[in-house]
Enzyme design. Structure first.
Site, PDB file in Angstrom:
ATOM      1  CB  SER A   1      -0.862  -0.011   1.267  1.00  0.00           C
ATOM      2  OG  SER A   1      -1.425   1.262   1.490  1.00  0.00           O
TER       3      SER A   1
ATOM      4  CE1 TYR B   1      -3.665  -2.191   5.140  1.00  0.00           C
ATOM      5  CE2 TYR B   1      -2.983   0.018   4.512  1.00  0.00           C
ATOM      6  CZ  TYR B   1      -3.440  -1.243   4.168  1.00  0.00           C
ATOM      7  OH  TYR B   1      -3.663  -1.538   2.840  1.00  0.00           O
TER       8      TYR B   1
ATOM      9  CE  LYS C   1      -0.959  -3.836   3.267  1.00  0.00           C
ATOM     10  NZ  LYS C   1      -1.140  -5.114   2.570  1.00  0.00           N
TER      11      LYS C   1
ATOM     12  CB  THR D   1     -12.367  -3.695  -1.328  1.00  0.00           C
ATOM     13  OG1 THR D   1     -11.490  -2.982  -0.431  1.00  0.00           O
ATOM     14  CG2 THR D   1     -11.715  -3.811  -2.693  1.00  0.00           C
TER      15      THR D   1
HETATM   16  N1  LIG Z   1      -8.820  -1.520  -0.849  1.00  0.00           N
HETATM   17  C1  LIG Z   1      -7.856  -0.615  -0.872  1.00  0.00           C
HETATM   18  O1  LIG Z   1      -8.087   0.603  -1.054  1.00  0.00           O
HETATM   19  C2  LIG Z   1      -6.416  -1.043  -0.730  1.00  0.00           C
HETATM   20  C3  LIG Z   1      -5.427  -0.064  -0.883  1.00  0.00           C
HETATM   21  C4  LIG Z   1      -4.071  -0.428  -0.774  1.00  0.00           C
HETATM   22  C5  LIG Z   1      -3.762  -1.765  -0.502  1.00  0.00           C
HETATM   23  N2  LIG Z   1      -4.748  -2.685  -0.340  1.00  0.00           N
HETATM   24  C6  LIG Z   1      -4.342  -4.057  -0.044  1.00  0.00           C
HETATM   25  O2  LIG Z   1      -4.959  -4.954  -0.942  1.00  0.00           O
HETATM   26  C7  LIG Z   1      -5.144  -6.228  -0.314  1.00  0.00           C
HETATM   27  C8  LIG Z   1      -6.609  -6.661  -0.477  1.00  0.00           C
HETATM   28  O3  LIG Z   1      -7.412  -5.654   0.118  1.00  0.00           O
HETATM   29  P1  LIG Z   1      -8.996  -5.584  -0.088  1.00  0.00           P
HETATM   30  O4  LIG Z   1      -9.320  -4.152  -0.218  1.00  0.00           O
HETATM   31  O5  LIG Z   1      -9.433  -6.554  -1.111  1.00  0.00           O
HETATM   32  O6  LIG Z   1      -9.461  -6.067   1.364  1.00  0.00           O
HETATM   33  P2  LIG Z   1     -10.783  -6.820   1.856  1.00  0.00           P
HETATM   34  O7  LIG Z   1     -11.887  -6.594   0.903  1.00  0.00           O
HETATM   35  O8  LIG Z   1     -10.941  -6.424   3.279  1.00  0.00           O
HETATM   36  O9  LIG Z   1     -10.347  -8.373   1.757  1.00  0.00           O
HETATM   37  C9  LIG Z   1      -9.313  -8.828   2.568  1.00  0.00           C
HETATM   38  C10 LIG Z   1      -9.074 -10.292   2.267  1.00  0.00           C
HETATM   39  O10 LIG Z   1      -7.991 -10.739   3.093  1.00  0.00           O
HETATM   40  C11 LIG Z   1      -8.407 -11.936   3.727  1.00  0.00           C
HETATM   41  N3  LIG Z   1      -7.694 -12.179   4.984  1.00  0.00           N
HETATM   42  C12 LIG Z   1      -7.598 -11.382   6.076  1.00  0.00           C
HETATM   43  N4  LIG Z   1      -6.874 -11.990   7.022  1.00  0.00           N
HETATM   44  C13 LIG Z   1      -6.480 -13.196   6.516  1.00  0.00           C
HETATM   45  C14 LIG Z   1      -5.708 -14.272   6.994  1.00  0.00           C
HETATM   46  N5  LIG Z   1      -5.176 -14.273   8.235  1.00  0.00           N
HETATM   47  N6  LIG Z   1      -5.502 -15.332   6.187  1.00  0.00           N
HETATM   48  C15 LIG Z   1      -6.028 -15.377   4.939  1.00  0.00           C
HETATM   49  N7  LIG Z   1      -6.801 -14.392   4.426  1.00  0.00           N
HETATM   50  C16 LIG Z   1      -7.010 -13.313   5.210  1.00  0.00           C
HETATM   51  C17 LIG Z   1      -9.906 -11.773   3.911  1.00  0.00           C
HETATM   52  O11 LIG Z   1     -10.488 -13.028   4.184  1.00  0.00           O
HETATM   53  P3  LIG Z   1     -11.875 -13.203   5.024  1.00  0.00           P
HETATM   54  O12 LIG Z   1     -12.994 -13.055   4.013  1.00  0.00           O
HETATM   55  O13 LIG Z   1     -11.766 -14.567   5.593  1.00  0.00           O
HETATM   56  O14 LIG Z   1     -11.899 -12.122   6.076  1.00  0.00           O
HETATM   57  C18 LIG Z   1     -10.274 -11.178   2.563  1.00  0.00           C
HETATM   58  O15 LIG Z   1     -10.339 -12.187   1.589  1.00  0.00           O
HETATM   59  C19 LIG Z   1      -4.737  -6.045   1.145  1.00  0.00           C
HETATM   60  O16 LIG Z   1      -3.423  -6.511   1.334  1.00  0.00           O
HETATM   61  C20 LIG Z   1      -4.789  -4.540   1.325  1.00  0.00           C
HETATM   62  O17 LIG Z   1      -3.937  -4.075   2.356  1.00  0.00           O
HETATM   63  C21 LIG Z   1      -6.070  -2.356  -0.441  1.00  0.00           C
END
Ligand SMILES: NC(=O)c1ccc[n+]([C@@H]2O[C@H](COP(=O)([O-])OP(=O)(O)OC[C@H]3O[C@@H](n4cnc5c(N)ncnc54)[C@H](OP(=O)(O)O)[C@@H]3O)[C@@H](O)[C@H]2O)c1
Length: 223
Positions: free
Chosen positions: A131, A146, A150, A181
């Site tokens: 991130s 967080y 990262k 998301t």
């Molecule tokens: N969305 C953004 O704006 C954004 C920006 C920068 C970076 N990111 C990064 O992108 C990645 C995906 O984010 P997202 O927005 O898609 O998040 P999200 O919608 O909250 O989904 C998170 C995912 O991670 C899984 N997870 C959490 N803890 C886990 C564990 N211990 N073992 C296995 N799976 C686990 C969750 O599974 P469950 O369904 O079981 O909870 C879910 O599938 C993350 O690394 C996040 O930091 C996101």
């Protein structure tokens, strides 16, 4: 030639699910790593692999399953992540939250990559979904657990890139941008598709010699 095999962690929803869906379309053998397969919406064409990146036994079982069923791995997308502290600053940071966030966002990807490294073949790619919040070049006081996690993931990326270079395996970090998301929320400017595109560039389009960098939308960004 056999289709490349890719494992995406956190594929139950959000960016991980979208990346998995797109890679099924691209003809990959897709292993969707999910914590609780029972609660997941079906992901047609993907093989669901139970995987909690914080649980060493779960990591070991996933590695054994990949070895037995596929014998190798071509791509690993360390996507699973949590954001627990978006309303705190560092003075209020709860060490329990910091520890849990580090375990999920940094130590989990490291442990999983270590466990799966023997299965990665020459030309494989490891993509760590990081991130902009982890950039030391862009300091903020938002979500300290967080952001610290990262930054740690970025450092792990550099270390793994060096360690896997002799085997011809690329390791990079990527920022998907701020995406709509569950984590990003409905007010984020980017669609799921735009966020997934940023990640998929490293899986599908980056040159094979690109390793040890931090990327967004196919362009290098500062650490
Ligand atoms: N969305 C953004 O704006 C954004 C920006 C920068 C970076 N990111 C990064 O992108 C990645 C995906 O984010 P997202 O927005 O898609 O998040 P999200 O919608 O909250 O989904 C998170 C995912 O991670 C899984 N997870 C959490 N803890 C886990 C564990 N211990 N073992 C296995 N799976 C686990 C969750 O599974 P469950 O369904 O079981 O909870 C879910 O599938 C993350 O690394 C996040 O930091 C996101």
């Amino acid at each position: 030639m056999a289709a490349p095999t890719v494992l995406i962690t956190g594929a139950s929803r959000g960016l991980g699910r979208e990346v998995a869906r797109r890679l099924v379309e691209e003809g990959f053998t897709v292993l969707a790593g999910v914590r609780d397969p029972g609660t997941m919406k079906p992901l047609p064409g993907a093989e669901v692999l139970p995987l909690d990146v914080c649980d060493p036994a779960s990591i070991a079982a996933a590695g054994a399953s990949i070895r037995a069923r596929h014998g190798r791995l071509n791509m690993l997308v360390n996507n699973a992540g949590i954001l627990l502290d978006s309303s705190e600053d560092a003075l209020a940071l709860d060490p329990v939250v910091l520890r849990r966030t580090l375990e999920t966002n940094a130590l989990g990807p490291l442990a999983l990559t270590q466990a799966l490294a023997p299965l990665l073949v020459k030309g494989s790619r490891v993509v760590n979904v990081s991130s902009g919040g982890g950039q030391l070049s862009a300091p903020s006081n938002w979500a300290p657990a967080y952001c610290i996690s990262k930054t740690a993931l970025n450092a792990i990326t550099v270390q793994l890139a060096a360690a896997l270079k002799p085997r011809g395996i690329a390791v990079n970090a990527v920022c998907p941008g701020w995406v709509r998301t569950d984590m990003g929320g409905p007010g984020a400017p980017r669609s799921l598709q735009q966020g997934a595109d940023s990640i998929l560039w490293l899986v599908l389009k980056a040159g094979p010699d690109i390793s040890g960098g931090f990327w967004r939308d196919g362009r290098r960004i500062d650490w």
